[in-house]
Design an enzyme around this catalytic site. Structure first.
Site, PDB file in Angstrom:
ATOM      1  N   TYR A  97     -29.236   3.498 -27.886  1.00  0.00           N
ATOM      2  CA  TYR A  97     -28.012   2.968 -27.285  1.00  0.00           C
ATOM      3  C   TYR A  97     -28.340   2.356 -25.932  1.00  0.00           C
ATOM      4  CZ  TYR A  97     -23.400   2.844 -25.076  1.00  0.00           C
ATOM      5  OH  TYR A  97     -22.264   2.439 -24.421  1.00  0.00           O
ATOM      6  N   HIS A 138     -22.292  -1.603 -26.267  1.00  0.00           N
ATOM      7  CA  HIS A 138     -20.888  -2.008 -26.161  1.00  0.00           C
ATOM      8  C   HIS A 138     -20.773  -3.134 -25.146  1.00  0.00           C
ATOM      9  CE1 HIS A 138     -20.062   2.423 -27.323  1.00  0.00           C
ATOM     10  NE2 HIS A 138     -20.026   1.663 -28.396  1.00  0.00           N
TER      11      HIS A 138
END
Length: 218
Positions: A97, A138
């Site tokens: 991530y 994101h």
């Protein structure tokens, strides 16, 4: 930081891990790059906790770019990202991530962002090896520059995150972008493809990159 960046800037870039002495500099950079305010504990963690891959790109000693990522088990992802990988993957499968990736404005379009992203991929290939099957992040849906950057590097928009961000008290939509290839390809299939390629091109070979050792010293 100088406003005049030489065309050869990339060749003068040096990479090193972030350390706690960088906290003040990183705070200034993140304040310039991102609309989100991070707590002090976040800066402490990314510069000291070894679970984070926190890499700085420096030019003449100053930080001009950085990437922060965490490699974790697929069962440890947040609920909204639970479908990054299919549930059929083993529970010990890992994902990476990206918490942050930024480059000083004057140094953009010199390949530094790509260098940092490639360094993360090299790190994954030498540490997580076959276990990591995806890299994801994101981003604000309005941040088209970032979206285009990742899409040009094999990331795809994976799912939509309505009202995901709170920017100065205003809720903003986000997107999850993911790169599921080649690390998401089951290694058995990947090896079969390699074998097939070599059967047609006996002189061809896919060499593995050696890992880069980074230091946390300034």
């Amino acid at each position: 930081m100088t406003d005049v960046v030489p065309p050869t800037a990339l060749s003068e870039i040096k990479l090193r891990l972030l350390c706690q002495d960088d906290i003040n500099s990183v705070k200034v950079l993140c304040g310039d790059w991102f609309p989100i305010e991070y707590p002090d504990s976040w800066y402490h963690d990314i510069t000291s906790n070894k679970k984070f891959f926190s890499l700085a790109a420096t030019f003449k000693g100053g930080i001009v770019g950085m990437i922060v990522a965490e490699i974790k088990g697929r069962t440890k992802v947040h609920k909204e990202d639970g479908d990054i990988l299919a549930s059929s993957f083993p529970v010990d499968t890992q994902v990476a991530y990206i918490l942050s990736l930024g480059v000083v404005k004057e140094f953009r379009k010199h390949g530094i962002g790509s260098l940092l992203l490639d360094s993360l991929k090299d790190h994954i290939s030498t540490t997580a090896q076959d276990h990591c099957k995806a890299i994801y992040l994101h981003v604000l849906t309005t941040n088209l520059t970032a979206i285009h950057f990742y899409e040009n590097r094999d990331f795809k928009q994976h799912h939509y995150l309505p009202y995901y961000y709170s920017i100065r008290g205003v809720l903003k939509d986000g997107s999850a972008l993911a790169s599921l290839s080649p690390c998401s390809i089951p290694q058995r299939i990947y090896r079969q493809a390699q074998s097939l390629l070599r059967s047609f091109l006996p002189w061809s070979g896919i060499s593995s990159k050696s890992g880069i050792e980074y230091s946390r010293t300034m």
